[in-house]
Design a protein around this motif. Structure first.
Motif, mmCIF file in Angstrom:
data_model
loop_
_atom_site.group_PDB
_atom_site.id
_atom_site.type_symbol
_atom_site.label_atom_id
_atom_site.label_comp_id
_atom_site.label_asym_id
_atom_site.label_seq_id
_atom_site.Cartn_x
_atom_site.Cartn_y
_atom_site.Cartn_z
ATOM 1 N N UNK A 114 -17.489 6.754 66.300
ATOM 2 C CA UNK A 114 -17.623 5.463 66.978
ATOM 3 C C UNK A 114 -16.341 4.644 66.876
ATOM 4 N N UNK A 115 -15.627 4.782 65.761
ATOM 5 C CA UNK A 115 -14.353 4.071 65.600
ATOM 6 C C UNK A 115 -13.335 4.570 66.617
ATOM 7 N N UNK A 116 -13.259 5.883 66.792
ATOM 8 C CA UNK A 116 -12.319 6.460 67.758
ATOM 9 C C UNK A 116 -12.677 6.029 69.174
ATOM 10 N N UNK A 117 -13.966 5.993 69.500
ATOM 11 C CA UNK A 117 -14.391 5.556 70.837
ATOM 12 C C UNK A 117 -14.023 4.087 71.066
ATOM 13 N N UNK A 118 -14.213 3.252 70.036
ATOM 14 C CA UNK A 118 -13.857 1.836 70.162
ATOM 15 C C UNK A 118 -12.348 1.672 70.327
ATOM 16 N N UNK A 119 -11.576 2.475 69.602
ATOM 17 C CA UNK A 119 -10.126 2.445 69.748
ATOM 18 C C UNK A 119 -9.709 2.810 71.164
ATOM 19 N N UNK A 120 -10.247 3.901 71.679
ATOM 20 C CA UNK A 120 -9.892 4.347 73.033
ATOM 21 C C UNK A 120 -10.306 3.322 74.085
ATOM 22 N N UNK A 121 -11.389 2.608 73.816
ATOM 23 C CA UNK A 121 -11.883 1.596 74.742
ATOM 24 C C UNK A 121 -11.038 0.328 74.701
ATOM 25 N N UNK A 122 -10.674 -0.120 73.490
ATOM 26 C CA UNK A 122 -10.078 -1.450 73.321
ATOM 27 C C UNK A 122 -8.572 -1.437 73.060
ATOM 28 N N UNK A 123 -8.056 -0.377 72.437
ATOM 29 C CA UNK A 123 -6.634 -0.350 72.069
ATOM 30 C C UNK A 123 -6.037 1.033 72.311
ATOM 31 N N UNK A 124 -6.116 1.540 73.500
ATOM 32 C CA UNK A 124 -5.562 2.875 73.757
ATOM 33 C C UNK A 124 -4.047 2.889 73.578
ATOM 34 N N UNK A 125 -3.548 4.016 73.075
ATOM 35 C CA UNK A 125 -2.107 4.170 72.960
ATOM 36 C C UNK A 125 -1.489 3.595 71.707
ATOM 37 N N UNK A 126 -2.306 3.092 70.776
ATOM 38 C CA UNK A 126 -1.758 2.509 69.546
ATOM 39 C C UNK A 126 -1.160 3.593 68.647
#
Length: 256
Positions: A114-126
């Motif tokens: 779920x953390x990875x999905x939230x990252x891809x949704x909200x902060x892609x490319x970090x």
């Protein structure tokens, strides 16, 4: 997106920090969620940020990154040369701060999909890469893949203690970065007290007293406020890792 959040009448002081909870109103129904129900919280866009940063004024991502940057500068090294493992990276709040300053490599790790999905949704490319792994169950292929990044710094913010990351996992992460490297993290202030007999507290004290970690920066600061508005204090710690952690040392800490 704004969520309807309510806090209970009970004071957070009467609860262990990992027992604190809030109510999320969805479809006119209040759902009780623990602050550490990260999987559910991450699935709701902006809920993590609204809860911890808007309502509870969490300052830790910026604080720990600033402490690390200050320590690197004091030691006349170059922050831009750091290759960082963000351990317990969550949805990328710390990675976002690091990217603003600029580092050579940035690799995220978390146990939750779920953390990875939230990252891809909200902060892609970090991150240059992001692994969803349980660090208590890494295999040799996992270790080789992460070690191939030649990481020379570990950072972990608001993820240590309370059972979120067990001692074995933290030691595994320490051994995946260079044998001599920077380590930056924050912990609840009581974790450094001898009266705290939890496994993680003993681990941190043993790593420091044994010389595996040498403290360069130690600062007490307000991590966030509790649900009744009182401050929760943590320590910001930046250490120099002098050597890898041996299996005998690991067994001593875990089995003691």
């Amino acid at each position: 997106m704004r969520h309807k959040i309510k806090f209970p009448q009970i004071n957070e002081d009467n609860l262990e920090q990992d027992e604190a909870f809030f109510y999320l109103n969805r479809n006119n129904k209040d759902e009780k969620l623990l602050f550490h129900d990260y999987d559910t919280i991450y699935n709701e866009p902006n809920l993590y940020e609204q809860l911890f940063y808007d309502r509870l004024k969490c300052s830790s991502p910026q604080k720990i990154v600033t402490s690390l940057e200050h320590t690197i500068n004091q030691n006349k090294e170059h922050f831009s040369e750091l290759k960082i493992l963000d351990f317990g990276a969550g949805n990328g709040m710390v990675g976002e701060q690091l990217k603003k300053i600029g580092v050579a490599r940035l690799v995220g790790v978390d146990i939750l999909h779920e953390a990875k999905k939230a990252l891809d949704r909200d902060r892609p490319g970090i991150y240059d890469d992001y692994y969803v792994r349980d660090f208590t169950e890494l295999n040799d292929t996992d270790r080789e893949e992460i070690k191939a990044w030649n990481l020379n710094c570990l950072i972990s913010v608001a993820a240590l203690g309370f059972g979120d990351i067990p001692p074995k996992a933290f030691i595994e992460a320490l051994n995946l970065i260079s044998s001599e490297a920077w380590v930056a993290f924050n912990i609840k202030e009581t974790f450094l007290f001898n009266s705290d007999i939890s496994g993680f507290s003993k681990l941190i004290r043993e790593l420091i007293s044994s010389g595996h970690l040498f403290i360069n920066h130690l600062e007490r600061y307000r991590h966030r406020i509790s649900i009744d508005g009182s401050p929760l204090f943590y320590f910001s710690i930046v250490c120099w890792k002098n050597s890898d952690i041996s299996p005998d040392f690991v067994n001593h800490i875990i089995n003691e």
